[in-house]
Design a protein around this motif. Structure first.
Motif, PDB file in Angstrom:
ATOM      1  N   LYS A   5      -0.410  -3.372   3.316  1.00 19.33           N
ATOM      2  CA  LYS A   5      -1.204  -4.187   2.419  1.00 19.33           C
ATOM      3  C   LYS A   5      -2.222  -3.206   1.071  1.00 19.33           C
ATOM      4  CE  LYS A   5       0.696  -8.451   4.328  1.00 19.33           C
ATOM      5  NZ  LYS A   5       0.909  -7.961   5.534  1.00 19.33           N
ATOM      6  N   GLN A   6      -2.433  -3.865   0.549  1.00 22.65           N
ATOM      7  CA  GLN A   6      -3.863  -3.637  -0.270  1.00 22.65           C
ATOM      8  C   GLN A   6      -3.511  -5.487  -1.250  1.00 22.65           C
ATOM      9  OE1 GLN A   6      -3.688   0.126  -1.815  1.00 22.65           O
ATOM     10  NE2 GLN A   6      -2.445  -0.478  -3.660  1.00 22.65           N
ATOM     11  N   TRP A   7      -5.651  -5.302  -1.658  1.00 21.54           N
ATOM     12  CA  TRP A   7      -6.270  -6.531  -2.359  1.00 21.54           C
ATOM     13  C   TRP A   7      -6.705  -5.892  -3.433  1.00 21.54           C
ATOM     14  CZ3 TRP A   7      -3.569 -10.906  -0.845  1.00 21.54           C
ATOM     15  CH2 TRP A   7      -2.152 -11.651  -0.294  1.00 21.54           C
ATOM     16  N   ALA A  35       0.950  -0.740   0.214  1.00 23.32           N
ATOM     17  CA  ALA A  35      -0.126  -0.209   0.060  1.00 23.32           C
ATOM     18  C   ALA A  35       0.827   1.681   0.117  1.00 23.32           C
ATOM     19  CB  ALA A  35      -0.781  -0.174   1.225  1.00 23.32           C
TER      20      ALA A  35
END
Length: 146
Positions: free
Chosen positions: A65-67, A44
């Motif tokens: 984090k990103q998804w 992120a």
């Protein structure tokens, strides 16, 4: 003289034979798969994709984090043709692949490919995600010839 082997249709491994475990780094991937969404872990902070997911970004060491949801398409990077079920040794043609995920530069995923004859699988082949129900209510992304 050239000999060409014929294997026949590539199939995904039977879902009832596959079980997974999750941890905080992988669970978002598996939860998205339950919704039939293909995703990959992305930092992120710097935007670097990484699969398998890890606690720290290998580029900037961030834990953020990103998804993002990916298009669900990929390109075969590597493959093997297998002719025995690994669970019970019975004759069973499946093709494990490593694919480069579209929309996630540098992210690769291990899966199976089906929807074509095993001998037709090749490096550079375009594939699209196909979902396989597995044990304990989880869903596994596999791929079919696009």
């Amino acid at each position: 003289m050239t000999t060409t082997l014929t294997y026949g249709p590539a199939r995904a491994l039977p879902g009832e034979q596959i079980a997974i475990t999750t941890n905080p780094d992988t669970e978002p991937f598996w939860l998205a798969a339950k919704e039939h969404r293909l995703t990959a872990c992305q930092c992120a902070d710097c935007g670097h994709f990484r699969m398998p997911p890890s606690p720290y970004c290998p580029e900037c060491q961030s834990t953020a984090k990103q998804w993002p949801t990916l298009p669900g398409t990929a390109t075969v990077f590597s493959f093997a043709i297998c002719t025995k079920n690994p669970k019970n040794g019975e004759d069973y043609v499946y093709v494990p692949v490593v694919v480069d995920l579209d929309g996630a530069p540098g992210a690769r995923l291990n899966a199976n490919v089906s929807g074509c004859d095993a001998e037709d699988v090749h490096i550079g082949m375009k594939v699209a995600v196909d979902w396989t129900d597995i044990k304990d209510g989880w869903v596994l992304p596999n791929f079919r010839k696009a």
